[in-house]
Design a protein around this motif. Structure first.
Motif, PDB file in Angstrom:
ATOM      1  N   TYR A  12       0.834  -1.203   0.000  1.00  0.00           N
ATOM      2  CA  TYR A  12       0.000   0.000   0.000  1.00  0.00           C
ATOM      3  C   TYR A  12       0.872   1.258   0.000  1.00  0.00           C
ATOM      4  CZ  TYR A  12      -3.125   3.506   2.138  1.00  0.00           C
ATOM      5  OH  TYR A  12      -3.839   4.635   2.435  1.00  0.00           O
ATOM      6  N   LYS A  13       0.395   2.287  -0.694  1.00  0.00           N
ATOM      7  CA  LYS A  13       0.981   3.635  -0.647  1.00  0.00           C
ATOM      8  C   LYS A  13      -0.108   4.581  -0.152  1.00  0.00           C
ATOM      9  CE  LYS A  13       3.479   2.719  -4.927  1.00  0.00           C
ATOM     10  NZ  LYS A  13       3.574   3.111  -6.335  1.00  0.00           N
ATOM     11  N   THR A  34     -11.284   3.184  12.681  1.00  0.00           N
ATOM     12  CA  THR A  34     -10.157   2.314  12.324  1.00  0.00           C
ATOM     13  C   THR A  34      -9.540   2.717  10.994  1.00  0.00           C
ATOM     14  OG1 THR A  34     -11.206   0.471  13.465  1.00  0.00           O
ATOM     15  CG2 THR A  34      -9.503  -0.092  11.872  1.00  0.00           C
ATOM     16  N   ASP A  35     -10.372   3.090  10.048  1.00  0.00           N
ATOM     17  CA  ASP A  35      -9.944   3.208   8.656  1.00  0.00           C
ATOM     18  C   ASP A  35      -9.756   4.635   8.149  1.00  0.00           C
ATOM     19  OD1 ASP A  35     -10.092   0.394   8.407  1.00  0.00           O
ATOM     20  OD2 ASP A  35     -12.261   0.548   8.160  1.00  0.00           O
ATOM     21  N   SER A  36      -9.643   5.596   9.048  1.00  0.00           N
ATOM     22  CA  SER A  36      -9.406   6.973   8.599  1.00  0.00           C
ATOM     23  C   SER A  36      -8.046   7.076   7.920  1.00  0.00           C
ATOM     24  CB  SER A  36      -9.456   7.938   9.783  1.00  0.00           C
ATOM     25  OG  SER A  36      -8.329   7.726  10.621  1.00  0.00           O
ATOM     26  N   TYR A  37      -7.873   8.087   7.114  1.00  0.00           N
ATOM     27  CA  TYR A  37      -6.595   8.304   6.424  1.00  0.00           C
ATOM     28  C   TYR A  37      -5.446   8.370   7.425  1.00  0.00           C
ATOM     29  CZ  TYR A  37      -2.895  10.417   3.660  1.00  0.00           C
ATOM     30  OH  TYR A  37      -1.686  10.662   3.049  1.00  0.00           O
ATOM     31  N   GLY A  38      -5.628   9.117   8.501  1.00  0.00           N
ATOM     32  CA  GLY A  38      -4.577   9.268   9.508  1.00  0.00           C
ATOM     33  C   GLY A  38      -4.207   7.961  10.179  1.00  0.00           C
ATOM     34  N   ASN A  39      -5.207   7.134  10.491  1.00  0.00           N
ATOM     35  CA  ASN A  39      -4.932   5.842  11.124  1.00  0.00           C
ATOM     36  C   ASN A  39      -4.181   4.904  10.194  1.00  0.00           C
ATOM     37  OD1 ASN A  39      -6.076   6.552  13.554  1.00  0.00           O
ATOM     38  ND2 ASN A  39      -8.014   5.531  13.161  1.00  0.00           N
ATOM     39  N   ILE A  40      -4.584   4.866   8.943  1.00  0.00           N
ATOM     40  CA  ILE A  40      -3.894   3.988   7.994  1.00  0.00           C
ATOM     41  C   ILE A  40      -2.484   4.503   7.720  1.00  0.00           C
ATOM     42  CG2 ILE A  40      -3.894   3.134   5.619  1.00  0.00           C
ATOM     43  CD1 ILE A  40      -6.893   2.723   5.904  1.00  0.00           C
ATOM     44  N   LYS A  41      -2.327   5.815   7.608  1.00  0.00           N
ATOM     45  CA  LYS A  41      -0.993   6.390   7.400  1.00  0.00           C
ATOM     46  C   LYS A  41      -0.072   6.039   8.576  1.00  0.00           C
ATOM     47  CE  LYS A  41       1.370  10.712   6.372  1.00  0.00           C
ATOM     48  NZ  LYS A  41       1.241  12.146   6.150  1.00  0.00           N
ATOM     49  N   ARG A  42      -0.602   6.109   9.773  1.00  0.00           N
ATOM     50  CA  ARG A  42       0.170   5.765  10.979  1.00  0.00           C
ATOM     51  C   ARG A  42       0.547   4.281  10.970  1.00  0.00           C
ATOM     52  NH1 ARG A  42      -2.359   8.903  13.788  1.00  0.00           N
ATOM     53  NH2 ARG A  42      -4.212   7.668  14.219  1.00  0.00           N
ATOM     54  N   LYS A  43      -0.389   3.425  10.577  1.00  0.00           N
ATOM     55  CA  LYS A  43      -0.117   1.987  10.492  1.00  0.00           C
ATOM     56  C   LYS A  43       1.025   1.712   9.519  1.00  0.00           C
ATOM     57  CE  LYS A  43      -2.343  -2.421   9.183  1.00  0.00           C
ATOM     58  NZ  LYS A  43      -1.663  -3.218  10.181  1.00  0.00           N
ATOM     59  N   ILE A  44       0.971   2.344   8.361  1.00  0.00           N
ATOM     60  CA  ILE A  44       1.991   2.129   7.334  1.00  0.00           C
ATOM     61  C   ILE A  44       3.338   2.697   7.766  1.00  0.00           C
ATOM     62  CG2 ILE A  44       2.652   2.800   4.973  1.00  0.00           C
ATOM     63  CD1 ILE A  44       0.641   0.456   5.223  1.00  0.00           C
ATOM     64  N   VAL A  53      -2.209  -4.311  -1.725  1.00  0.00           N
ATOM     65  CA  VAL A  53      -3.270  -4.007  -2.681  1.00  0.00           C
ATOM     66  C   VAL A  53      -3.054  -4.815  -3.953  1.00  0.00           C
ATOM     67  CG1 VAL A  53      -3.799  -1.696  -1.796  1.00  0.00           C
ATOM     68  CG2 VAL A  53      -2.040  -1.965  -3.539  1.00  0.00           C
ATOM     69  N   ALA A  54      -4.152  -5.213  -4.560  1.00  0.00           N
ATOM     70  CA  ALA A  54      -4.135  -5.902  -5.852  1.00  0.00           C
ATOM     71  C   ALA A  54      -4.497  -4.874  -6.910  1.00  0.00           C
ATOM     72  CB  ALA A  54      -5.122  -7.061  -5.862  1.00  0.00           C
ATOM     73  N   ILE A  55      -3.631  -4.723  -7.901  1.00  0.00           N
ATOM     74  CA  ILE A  55      -3.795  -3.697  -8.924  1.00  0.00           C
ATOM     75  C   ILE A  55      -4.168  -4.329 -10.261  1.00  0.00           C
ATOM     76  CG2 ILE A  55      -2.646  -1.793 -10.147  1.00  0.00           C
ATOM     77  CD1 ILE A  55      -2.801  -1.297  -7.164  1.00  0.00           C
ATOM     78  N   SER A  56      -5.176  -3.759 -10.910  1.00  0.00           N
ATOM     79  CA  SER A  56      -5.542  -4.116 -12.278  1.00  0.00           C
ATOM     80  C   SER A  56      -5.500  -2.834 -13.086  1.00  0.00           C
ATOM     81  CB  SER A  56      -6.942  -4.728 -12.321  1.00  0.00           C
ATOM     82  OG  SER A  56      -7.306  -4.991 -13.666  1.00  0.00           O
ATOM     83  N   GLY A  57      -4.518  -2.706 -13.963  1.00  0.00           N
ATOM     84  CA  GLY A  57      -4.322  -1.447 -14.686  1.00  0.00           C
ATOM     85  C   GLY A  57      -3.930  -0.368 -13.706  1.00  0.00           C
ATOM     86  N   LYS A  58      -4.752   0.667 -13.605  1.00  0.00           N
ATOM     87  CA  LYS A  58      -4.498   1.742 -12.634  1.00  0.00           C
ATOM     88  C   LYS A  58      -5.489   1.701 -11.477  1.00  0.00           C
ATOM     89  CE  LYS A  58      -2.375   4.862 -15.934  1.00  0.00           C
ATOM     90  NZ  LYS A  58      -2.285   6.218 -16.439  1.00  0.00           N
ATOM     91  N   SER A  65      -5.020  -6.511   4.966  1.00  0.00           N
ATOM     92  CA  SER A  65      -4.108  -5.978   5.985  1.00  0.00           C
ATOM     93  C   SER A  65      -3.649  -7.104   6.905  1.00  0.00           C
ATOM     94  CB  SER A  65      -4.813  -4.922   6.854  1.00  0.00           C
ATOM     95  OG  SER A  65      -5.194  -3.818   6.089  1.00  0.00           O
ATOM     96  N   ILE A  66      -2.473  -6.902   7.485  1.00  0.00           N
ATOM     97  CA  ILE A  66      -1.991  -7.829   8.503  1.00  0.00           C
ATOM     98  C   ILE A  66      -1.545  -7.043   9.730  1.00  0.00           C
ATOM     99  CG2 ILE A  66      -1.245  -9.595   6.866  1.00  0.00           C
ATOM    100  CD1 ILE A  66       1.652  -8.658   7.387  1.00  0.00           C
ATOM    101  N   THR A  67      -1.628  -7.700  10.867  1.00  0.00           N
ATOM    102  CA  THR A  67      -1.109  -7.167  12.120  1.00  0.00           C
ATOM    103  C   THR A  67      -0.412  -8.326  12.813  1.00  0.00           C
ATOM    104  OG1 THR A  67      -2.997  -5.671  12.294  1.00  0.00           O
ATOM    105  CG2 THR A  67      -1.719  -6.036  14.294  1.00  0.00           C
ATOM    106  N   GLU A  68       0.774  -8.098  13.326  1.00  0.00           N
ATOM    107  CA  GLU A  68       1.458  -9.125  14.107  1.00  0.00           C
ATOM    108  C   GLU A  68       2.371  -8.451  15.110  1.00  0.00           C
ATOM    109  OE1 GLU A  68       4.793 -10.376  14.268  1.00  0.00           O
ATOM    110  OE2 GLU A  68       5.608  -8.958  12.860  1.00  0.00           O
ATOM    111  N   ASP A  69       2.466  -9.075  16.262  1.00  0.00           N
ATOM    112  CA  ASP A  69       3.267  -8.483  17.331  1.00  0.00           C
ATOM    113  C   ASP A  69       4.337  -9.439  17.849  1.00  0.00           C
ATOM    114  OD1 ASP A  69       1.861 -10.338  18.819  1.00  0.00           O
ATOM    115  OD2 ASP A  69       0.837  -8.870  20.086  1.00  0.00           O
ATOM    116  N   GLY A  70       4.649 -10.473  17.072  1.00  0.00           N
ATOM    117  CA  GLY A  70       5.625 -11.452  17.508  1.00  0.00           C
ATOM    118  C   GLY A  70       5.005 -12.613  18.261  1.00  0.00           C
ATOM    119  N   ARG A  71       3.767 -12.465  18.662  1.00  0.00           N
ATOM    120  CA  ARG A  71       3.060 -13.507  19.404  1.00  0.00           C
ATOM    121  C   ARG A  71       1.775 -13.919  18.697  1.00  0.00           C
ATOM    122  NH1 ARG A  71      -1.026 -13.375  23.519  1.00  0.00           N
ATOM    123  NH2 ARG A  71      -1.139 -11.138  23.212  1.00  0.00           N
TER     124      ARG A  71
END
Length: 143
Positions: A12-13, A34-44, A53-58, A65-71
């Motif tokens: 994702y970009k 959960t899905d606001s621009y700011g929250n996703i930007k912070r996650k990334i 993301v899966a891209i077809s053309g443009k 999404s994935i989340t992992e904390d080592g456990r």
């Protein structure tokens, strides 16, 4: 970049946000808290390889999404555009998410599915997932 019948899967970009949000809304899984621009930007910024993301053309055809904390791990926010469904994109995104988690040393993958969504449960069961315990999602907002 993973390919599946003219679909490229990449990380994702921030410029993908509007299309990803559209997929979340279309799939009925968009949640502003959960899905606001700011929250996703912070996650990334914390984990650049946590949304694919899966891209077809443009156009973005799907996302996961994935989340992992080592456990523990969590694969979430799988969304595929209606016009791209039944073409293997969801499976390819799940495979990519699982591969990333294996790369990180994980050997177990978890997902959350609404109890009333029997079709989605069957979809994941076909991919080898087994039903676990039923939990109630709870949250607390900062005061």
């Amino acid at each position: 970049m993973q390919k599946t019948s003219k679909i490229n899967i990449r990380t994702y970009k921030n410029s993908d946000y509007d299309q990803v949000k559209k997929l979340y809304v279309e799939g009925g899984i968009y949640y502003e808290g959960t899905d606001s621009y700011g929250n996703i930007k912070r996650k990334i910024s914390r984990d650049p390889r946590s949304i694919f993301v899966a891209i077809s053309g443009k156009e973005i055809a799907g996302t996961v999404s994935i989340t992992e904390d080592g456990r523990m791990t969590l694969i979430s926010r799988l969304a595929v555009s209606w016009k791209y469904r039944n073409k293997g994109i969801g499976k390819a995104l799940m495979k990519k998410a699982e591969e990333e988690l294996v790369f990180r040393g994980c050997d177990k993958f978890n997902i959350l599915v609404r109890e009333e969504n029997k079709n989605l449960q069957k979809y994941y069961e076909k991919q080898g997932y087994e039903k676990g315990n039923i939990y109630r999602w709870m949250e607390k907002k900062k005061k």
